[in-house]
Design a protein around this motif. Structure first.
Motif, PDB file in Angstrom:
ATOM      1  N   PRO A  15      20.391  64.231  66.023  1.00  0.00           N
ATOM      2  CA  PRO A  15      20.246  64.380  64.678  1.00  0.00           C
ATOM      3  C   PRO A  15      21.062  63.245  63.901  1.00  0.00           C
ATOM      4  N   CYS A  16      20.363  62.825  62.969  1.00  0.00           N
ATOM      5  CA  CYS A  16      20.916  61.412  62.232  1.00  0.00           C
ATOM      6  C   CYS A  16      20.530  61.574  60.743  1.00  0.00           C
ATOM      7  N   GLY A  17      21.335  60.546  60.136  1.00  0.00           N
ATOM      8  CA  GLY A  17      21.007  60.497  58.768  1.00  0.00           C
ATOM      9  C   GLY A  17      20.204  59.082  58.700  1.00  0.00           C
ATOM     10  N   VAL A  18      19.145  59.248  57.596  1.00  0.00           N
ATOM     11  CA  VAL A  18      18.185  58.142  57.281  1.00  0.00           C
ATOM     12  C   VAL A  18      19.046  56.691  57.111  1.00  0.00           C
ATOM     13  N   SER A  19      20.304  56.893  56.347  1.00  0.00           N
ATOM     14  CA  SER A  19      20.856  55.789  55.904  1.00  0.00           C
ATOM     15  C   SER A  19      21.585  54.792  57.316  1.00  0.00           C
ATOM     16  N   VAL A  20      21.991  55.659  58.449  1.00  0.00           N
ATOM     17  CA  VAL A  20      22.769  55.034  59.478  1.00  0.00           C
ATOM     18  C   VAL A  20      21.954  55.079  60.725  1.00  0.00           C
ATOM     19  N   TRP A  21      20.707  55.398  60.651  1.00  0.00           N
ATOM     20  CA  TRP A  21      19.993  55.503  61.958  1.00  0.00           C
ATOM     21  C   TRP A  21      20.050  54.150  62.682  1.00  0.00           C
ATOM     22  N   ARG A  22      20.074  52.963  61.972  1.00  0.00           N
ATOM     23  CA  ARG A  22      19.938  51.727  62.769  1.00  0.00           C
ATOM     24  C   ARG A  22      21.276  51.657  63.747  1.00  0.00           C
ATOM     25  N   ASP A  23      22.574  51.848  63.043  1.00  0.00           N
ATOM     26  CA  ASP A  23      23.630  51.497  63.833  1.00  0.00           C
ATOM     27  C   ASP A  23      23.728  52.634  65.103  1.00  0.00           C
ATOM     28  N   ALA A  24      23.283  53.829  64.694  1.00  0.00           N
ATOM     29  CA  ALA A  24      23.347  54.848  65.827  1.00  0.00           C
ATOM     30  C   ALA A  24      22.554  54.519  66.753  1.00  0.00           C
ATOM     31  N   LEU A  25      21.428  53.963  66.488  1.00  0.00           N
ATOM     32  CA  LEU A  25      20.336  53.374  67.501  1.00  0.00           C
ATOM     33  C   LEU A  25      20.958  52.354  68.382  1.00  0.00           C
ATOM     34  N   SER A  26      21.701  51.475  67.789  1.00  0.00           N
ATOM     35  CA  SER A  26      22.245  50.474  68.464  1.00  0.00           C
ATOM     36  C   SER A  26      23.125  50.857  69.178  1.00  0.00           C
ATOM     37  N   ARG A  27      24.048  51.839  69.054  1.00  0.00           N
ATOM     38  CA  ARG A  27      25.353  52.367  69.812  1.00  0.00           C
ATOM     39  C   ARG A  27      24.496  53.133  70.874  1.00  0.00           C
ATOM     40  N   LEU A  28      23.589  53.842  70.754  1.00  0.00           N
ATOM     41  CA  LEU A  28      22.878  54.620  71.779  1.00  0.00           C
ATOM     42  C   LEU A  28      22.410  53.698  72.809  1.00  0.00           C
ATOM     43  N   ARG A  29      21.761  52.658  72.440  1.00  0.00           N
ATOM     44  CA  ARG A  29      21.133  51.583  73.280  1.00  0.00           C
ATOM     45  C   ARG A  29      22.213  51.085  74.320  1.00  0.00           C
ATOM     46  N   ASP A  30      23.357  50.856  73.646  1.00  0.00           N
ATOM     47  CA  ASP A  30      24.640  50.295  74.518  1.00  0.00           C
ATOM     48  C   ASP A  30      25.243  51.208  75.211  1.00  0.00           C
ATOM     49  N   GLU A  31      25.484  52.706  75.109  1.00  0.00           N
ATOM     50  CA  GLU A  31      25.875  53.461  75.642  1.00  0.00           C
ATOM     51  C   GLU A  31      24.926  53.981  76.886  1.00  0.00           C
ATOM     52  N   ARG A  32      23.574  53.956  76.587  1.00  0.00           N
ATOM     53  CA  ARG A  32      22.630  54.481  77.559  1.00  0.00           C
ATOM     54  C   ARG A  32      21.813  53.301  78.007  1.00  0.00           C
ATOM     55  N   ALA A  33      22.162  52.368  78.626  1.00  0.00           N
ATOM     56  CA  ALA A  33      21.375  51.315  78.842  1.00  0.00           C
ATOM     57  C   ALA A  33      20.183  51.461  79.639  1.00  0.00           C
ATOM     58  N   GLY A  34      18.931  51.077  79.427  1.00  0.00           N
ATOM     59  CA  GLY A  34      17.785  51.616  80.207  1.00  0.00           C
ATOM     60  C   GLY A  34      16.939  52.708  79.336  1.00  0.00           C
ATOM     61  N   HIS A  35      17.745  53.348  78.467  1.00  0.00           N
ATOM     62  CA  HIS A  35      16.856  54.359  77.916  1.00  0.00           C
ATOM     63  C   HIS A  35      15.987  53.885  76.702  1.00  0.00           C
ATOM     64  N   TYR A  36      15.051  54.616  76.466  1.00  0.00           N
ATOM     65  CA  TYR A  36      14.309  54.260  75.400  1.00  0.00           C
ATOM     66  C   TYR A  36      14.340  55.156  74.283  1.00  0.00           C
ATOM     67  N   PHE A  37      14.786  54.950  73.246  1.00  0.00           N
ATOM     68  CA  PHE A  37      15.158  55.863  72.151  1.00  0.00           C
ATOM     69  C   PHE A  37      13.989  55.474  71.034  1.00  0.00           C
ATOM     70  N   ALA A  38      13.461  56.605  70.020  1.00  0.00           N
ATOM     71  CA  ALA A  38      12.613  56.351  69.242  1.00  0.00           C
ATOM     72  C   ALA A  38      13.111  57.061  68.047  1.00  0.00           C
ATOM     73  N   PRO A  39      13.104  56.445  66.817  1.00  0.00           N
ATOM     74  CA  PRO A  39      13.686  56.974  65.632  1.00  0.00           C
ATOM     75  C   PRO A  39      12.654  57.864  65.084  1.00  0.00           C
ATOM     76  N   ILE A  40      12.784  59.052  64.746  1.00  0.00           N
ATOM     77  CA  ILE A  40      11.347  59.924  64.224  1.00  0.00           C
ATOM     78  C   ILE A  40      12.045  60.320  62.960  1.00  0.00           C
ATOM     79  N   PHE A  41      11.084  60.084  61.902  1.00  0.00           N
ATOM     80  CA  PHE A  41      11.312  60.540  60.591  1.00  0.00           C
ATOM     81  C   PHE A  41      10.695  61.788  60.215  1.00  0.00           C
ATOM     82  N   PRO A  42      11.295  62.641  59.245  1.00  0.00           N
ATOM     83  CA  PRO A  42      10.681  63.837  59.144  1.00  0.00           C
ATOM     84  C   PRO A  42       9.249  63.618  58.319  1.00  0.00           C
ATOM     85  N   PRO A  43       8.542  64.469  58.279  1.00  0.00           N
ATOM     86  CA  PRO A  43       7.074  64.223  57.599  1.00  0.00           C
ATOM     87  C   PRO A  43       7.451  64.122  56.100  1.00  0.00           C
TER      88      PRO A  43
END
Length: 167
Positions: free
Chosen positions: A136-164
């Motif tokens: 779970p993430c907030g819309v205003s911070v998802w870019r930073d969270a995504l970048s951190r996740l990519r650093d922490e879990r190298a090789g994993h593909y993450f997709a941001p999914i927004f609510p309808p």
């Protein structure tokens, strides 16, 4: 004679007043400076302290709403999720070769669309949340969270999914 090539004008000296030590001490006393030999008074602008950096934000992926702060744009406070598609597909979809790309864009797009259609099911699935597949993430911070996740879990593909969108 003006046709003369001499540089007479360059040899003239300018009379510049030079302050005496007594004058400098008197000026320093007026300025409130104790040491008249202190050359730093003119260089204060060079060493002026920079404003302190803003306080570091806590390392959390959830956006906390400040109390009683209602903004006209509630879209920034909407929850969203970031999905680890590599874990979800047992390593079939990944970004092992480039952290900003995916090995199978067609499969990733199809899966992302399926997750968007069942946003509530994925975002409330306790097992996916516990396993770290859905974050779970907030819309205003998802870019930073995504970048951190990519650093922490190298090789994993993450997709941001927004609510309808609310209609």
């Amino acid at each position: 004679d003006d046709s003369d090539d001499s540089d007479e004008w360059g040899k003239e000296e300018l009379d510049l007043p030079t302050p005496t030590p007594q004058q400098t001490e008197a000026e320093d006393e007026e300025d409130g400076l104790a040491n008249s030999n202190d050359d730093t008074k003119d260089d204060d602008w060079l060493t002026a302290a920079a404003p302190p950096p803003p306080p570091a934000k806590p390392a959390t992926t959830k956006k906390e709403k400040p109390p009683s702060s209602k903004s006209s744009n509630d879209d920034d406070d909407r929850p969203m999720i970031i999905v680890d598609m590599t874990k979800l597909t047992q390593n079939k979809i990944h970004s092992k070769f480039d952290r900003n790309s995916v090995n199978d864009s067609t499969a990733a797009s199809s899966l992302r669309k399926n997750i968007e259609r069942d946003y509530e099911g994925y975002s409330n699935n306790a097992q996916l949340l516990q396993d770290g597949i859905v974050i779970p993430c907030g819309v205003s911070v998802w870019r930073d969270a995504l970048s951190r996740l990519r650093d922490e879990r190298a090789g994993h593909y993450f997709a941001p999914i927004f609510p309808p969108s609310k209609k």
